[in-house]
Design a protein around this motif. Sequence first.
Motif: not given
Length: 257
Positions: A46-47, A210-219, A229-232
Amino acid sequence: MFPERDPVTEHDLNAYVDDQLSPALRVDVAAWLAGHPEEAARVMADLRARDELRLALALPNASGNPTTTAIARKLERGLGMGRLYARLQQAASIAILVGIGWAANEVVGPLGVTQSVASAPPPAYVEDARRAHRTAVIRSGMTSQPETTVYDPVEIRAMTAIIMPTLPKDWRVTDVQLFPSQFGPSVELSAEAEDLGHVSLFAVRPGTFDVIKPTAAPGEDASAVFFQIGEVAYAVVAAGDAKALDQAAERLADTLY
């Protein structure tokens, strides 16, 4: 989260999409959505439909048919009135973008997943998580900066509206601090883990749902895996094994459903 109010209703969800709830009620609904992933996915649809319509209507170079534009505005105003038609609304928003000559294509890219979307940089809070992790490492070696191992997720939630995940049993908490961030107060939890060594769990409210599954961000100095998950939003940061870091983030995310 709802001991003193009725359960979340369809009206509450519609009002959430329409930005018609007070901040306190938005927190309540977001917390409820965090425990109901199917409903969270419906709200996200919806959003997205609402935002696509608003973007189409706001484009300065849009030259669509006036009749189409009028219909779009009616749809935009009525998006929250019937979530039964969420899929139809999304289809309508796509049709409107086609009708105005895909003017939005140069602004936000195609509606499908593209290479540019897939290679987009991680959210800004991931860099905040890296900074907090580096600061925590420095603090751990300073006698003048005492650490606190008292971890009270209930108090954290009450004071910051940040819901913390359940920690793995092999994590030994070494420090818990509130850090300032560009999004407001954040939580930086440091721990020692058998498979990761020194690891940080960073949590913040980035101001978006938002709903974002665990996503890697190498550094370079430490890798991160972020999810929302939600607003956190959360980021797990460590210099250890990347596979173990991914697995740790997956376990943490699972405890929030």
